[in-house]
Motif scaffolding. Structure first.
Motif, mmCIF file in Angstrom:
data_model
loop_
_atom_site.group_PDB
_atom_site.id
_atom_site.type_symbol
_atom_site.label_atom_id
_atom_site.label_comp_id
_atom_site.label_asym_id
_atom_site.label_seq_id
_atom_site.Cartn_x
_atom_site.Cartn_y
_atom_site.Cartn_z
ATOM 1 N N GLN A 61 0.762 -1.268 0.048
ATOM 2 C CA GLN A 61 -0.040 -0.059 -0.078
ATOM 3 C C GLN A 61 0.825 1.258 0.134
ATOM 4 N N LEU A 66 -1.296 3.544 -2.668
ATOM 5 C CA LEU A 66 -2.693 3.272 -2.772
ATOM 6 C C LEU A 66 -3.595 3.868 -1.753
ATOM 7 N N VAL A 69 -6.591 -0.492 0.484
ATOM 8 C CA VAL A 69 -6.750 -1.888 0.050
ATOM 9 C C VAL A 69 -7.308 -2.751 1.231
ATOM 10 N N ALA A 370 -8.539 -2.670 -4.575
ATOM 11 C CA ALA A 370 -7.647 -1.444 -4.114
ATOM 12 C C ALA A 370 -8.299 -0.334 -4.652
ATOM 13 N N SER A 376 -0.973 7.386 -7.118
ATOM 14 C CA SER A 376 -0.794 6.104 -7.721
ATOM 15 C C SER A 376 -0.293 6.240 -9.142
ATOM 16 N N VAL A 387 -0.277 -6.287 -5.358
ATOM 17 C CA VAL A 387 -0.706 -6.421 -4.004
ATOM 18 C C VAL A 387 -0.581 -7.932 -3.872
#
Length: 406
Positions: A61, A66, A69, A370, A376, A387
């Motif tokens: 993350q 992100l 998540v 996510a 990002s 992930v």
């Protein structure tokens, strides 16, 4: 496009404030009347494999920048770790029972139903689609199998420049199947049907229509009867509008320049009407295990799920620049992706990204949803895949998930 840089709510500097989520705690299950009461975050001390999952998710993350998540990992049907990091909206933490868009997961459901019908001898995968869709160009050359394994030769309307230009201009437009299929230029095929492989969304629009005509059942009801109930999916449903049942994991994107909410942008173009689904991460994990283990199929049906005949196909040509080779190690099965014996599907939609992955040899399922932050990476279509790959490495070091060309 240039993205504005702002700090993530759960960035490294603020990890201590996120501690309840890292430990797997969550709001009470009855905090939201619409929530999945069976989709609570893991509680108690975090050790062993659960610790490895938490560490991998936390690092991913932060590294991938992100926003939120949400993760569930199970093995042999038992929870390894379920939890959520980051915010859904400002001041609203992400939770494990929140719903998100997962359209291409329903593509795998449709492929599975097609195999069920073949198992029941109601159809042959090699039946020409002209039997049910006589109005479709080249229907006498294309089979049900070619729709399911996307070897029909139809062009992908999503890659049509004219279509791509329309989406950001009017993200709330309600698309019809007729409009979408028009962008496939269906009279002009990329190659002779069945001789090459290229992913095309139109195949699944047509597959949804064929399933309805074969079974005389509306697609959303067919999915409920043959997939949701048998697999115990409690929080999965279609919507014919952009609505999402509560509680909702909100999405944001910088795809049009400014970082803006995209939760309710219209997903009607993503797949067949009746299969435009939302679900929570627990149903995503149940889907990974149920579909990945072939729970609703015969042994023959399951073998076809893994390889409907695409291995050996795939050649990039001037007419088909998006074609690519299908090998035993990495290929498209019957509406599911197979890479190094992992089965997965990876939906993404304007700020949302997700993946369900299953390794049959370990009975291991990984489900990730996510959402994008302003920082990002805009060049990566689906960061949930990254992930999931990070989670798999400590759990299966000899055969971690690698999404590869997909």
């Amino acid at each position: 496009m240039t993205r504005k840089r702002t700090a993530l709510t759960c960035a490294t500097a603020l990890l201590l404030s996120c501690a309840p989520f890292l430990a797997g705690a969550a709001a009470p299950a009855d905090a939201s009347p619409g929530g999945d009461r069976d989709c609570a975050a893991s509680r108690g001390p975090v050790h062993g494999e659960a610790r490895a999952v938490v560490d991998a998710v936390t690092k991913a993350q932060h590294d991938l920048k992100l926003r939120a998540v949400v993760v569930r990992v199970t093995q042999d049907g038992h929870d390894v770790w379920t939890g959520a990091l980051g915010p859904s909206m400002t001041g609203v933490p992400a939770r494990t029972d929140m719903r998100f868009r997962a359209g291409s997961v329903a593509i795998t459901y449709m492929g599975t139903i097609l195999l069920q019908l073949a198992d029941e001898k109601r159809i042959s995968l090699d039946d020409k689609i002209s039997r049910w869709l006589p109005e479709v160009p080249h229907a006498n050359e294309i089979t049900l199998r070619m729709l399911g394994d996307t070897t029909s030769g139809y062009q992908d309307y999503v890659k049509n420049p004219a279509f791509a230009a329309r989406i950001p201009v009017d993200p709330f437009k309600q698309w019809t199947s007729k409009e979408l299929l028009g962008y496939t230029n269906p009279k002009t095929l990329l190659y002779k049907p069945g001789t090459n492989f290229s992913y095309a969304h139109g195949n699944f629009l047509l597959l949804g229509q064929a399933l309805e005509r074969i079974t005389h059942t509306r697609l959303d009801r067919l999915l409920e009867q043959r997939i949701y109930r048998p697999l115990g999916l409690r929080s999965t449903s279609n919507s014919f509008t952009p609505d999402i049942p509560s509680p909702v994991l909100h999405a944001f994107t910088s795809g049009r320049g400014p970082y803006e909410e995209s939760t309710y942008w219209n997903p009607s173009w993503t797949t067949a009407p009746g299969a435009v689904i939302t679900q929570d991460v627990c149903d995503l994990a149940r889907s990974a295990a149920g579909i990945g283990a072939g729970r609703t199929l015969t042994q023959q049906g399951y073998r076809t799920l893994l390889d409907p005949g695409t291995i050996g196909l795939g050649k990039k040509t001037k007419q088909c620049p998006f074609c690519f080779p299908q090998t035993k190690a990495a290929h498209f099965g019957m509406s599911v992706i197979v890479v190094n014996n992992w089965l997965f599907q990876n939906p993404s939609f304007t700020g949302y990204a997700a993946i369900m992955a299953y390794l049959p040899s370990k009975h291991l399922s990984i489900a990730v949803a996510a959402t994008d932050s302003p920082n990002s990476d805009p060049t990566v279509t689906n960061l949930a895949q990254n992930v999931a790959e990070a989670i798999s490495k400590p759990l299966v070091p000899n055969n971690p998930l690698t999404v590869g060309p997909f």
